[in-house]
Design an enzyme around this catalytic site. Sequence first.
Site, PDB file in Angstrom:
ATOM      1  N   GLU A 154     -31.489 -41.415  -8.983  1.00  0.00           N
ATOM      2  CA  GLU A 154     -31.015 -40.648 -10.145  1.00  0.00           C
ATOM      3  C   GLU A 154     -29.497 -40.549 -10.248  1.00  0.00           C
ATOM      4  O   GLU A 154     -28.973 -39.659 -10.909  1.00  0.00           O
ATOM      5  CB  GLU A 154     -31.640 -39.235 -10.181  1.00  0.00           C
ATOM      6  N   GLU A 185     -40.957 -39.993  -8.904  1.00  0.00           N
ATOM      7  CA  GLU A 185     -41.102 -38.555  -8.626  1.00  0.00           C
ATOM      8  C   GLU A 185     -41.790 -37.912  -9.809  1.00  0.00           C
ATOM      9  O   GLU A 185     -41.399 -38.147 -10.951  1.00  0.00           O
ATOM     10  CB  GLU A 185     -39.739 -37.849  -8.527  1.00  0.00           C
TER      11      GLU A 185
END
Length: 308
Positions: free
Chosen positions: A127, A227
Amino acid sequence: MQLREILSTALATAPLAVSAAGTLGFAVGNTNPDGSCKVQSDFEADFQAIQSNTDAQLVRTYSSSDIFGNPCHTPSEVLPAAKNAGIKVLLGMWPDGGAYDKEKAAIDEADPTSFGDTLYGITIGSEGMYRGTYDGDQLLGWISDMQKSYPDTLLGTADSWNCWNNGSMDAIITSGIQLILANGFAYWQYQDISNATKTYFDDMAAALGHVQDVTGSLDKVHFMNGETGWPGTGGSDAGAAKAGDDNMETYWHSAVCGLLDWGVDLFWFEAFDEPNKADAIGDNGQIASEKHWGSFNSDRSPKFDMHC
Ligand SMILES: *[C@@H]1O[C@H](CO)[C@@H](O)[C@H](O)[C@H]1NC(C)=O
Ligand SMILES: *[C@@H]1O[C@H](CO)[C@@H](O)[C@H](O)[C@H]1NC(C)=O
């Protein structure tokens, strides 16, 4: 038919027969509740809890050294534990803030390719494009360096589903990377639990559809949900998304079991509560507790039945 359409169809029709189910994995932190680095025996206890309470066959880690200056040597500890347990590891590198060389050294030190099938692959970054802590050119450079050092290892990178979907990562998609992990949290889209599974499926279908468009292939790059999760009791709310163990369990059985039924691999964020984790500023700009995302308590007892 693209999987985007398959997934859209999946939302409209009940599955008559389930084909090959996706692989379930868990995100695991590399520190104990007291903040110390996990060593092999800690990871062995983690895997014992995961394997006796779930169908997972895979875990992922995030950093290999430690960005806060506490040298954890995570690859050297987690790989032997995983080999003993018969579980696979997707080793993470956290290259943000100039840590790439240190992270790579901690990977090298563990001699990960000597662990055979126990090493599922290595991820470079998580990320960072979404957070803006590195840019596409830096990420491409690291990927290329890792490709030279680990030519026979599955290499991937994780980012938010919308970054994979909106064109900002197309150069990564075509870089020769073999594994794309798209993270998606209906919770951070402030969705009421009743609409959370639909939102999650839409996110994954959008990211996967774009990857398929850019590669011109259904499966040239392996796609996983890197995720997903929902905060349990004690966690923060995000708009209509309410934290709580009941909602976490509902999300697990609907969203997680649902996506696995449709053959998509995913990682649940995260296995264990992290009572030592600092609060963060959430996507909504408010202070958010990050301590209660585990489907297990920090003592490794399960919060609910995690079999699908
Ligand atoms: C893509 O999405 C990310 C995350 O929302 C955002 O930061 C970025 O500006 C977007 N890029 C484009 C080209 O739309
Ligand atoms: C439910 O989720 C879908 C997909 O993300 C979204 O388009 C829609 O606006 C959501 N509905 C509500 C009431 O928020």
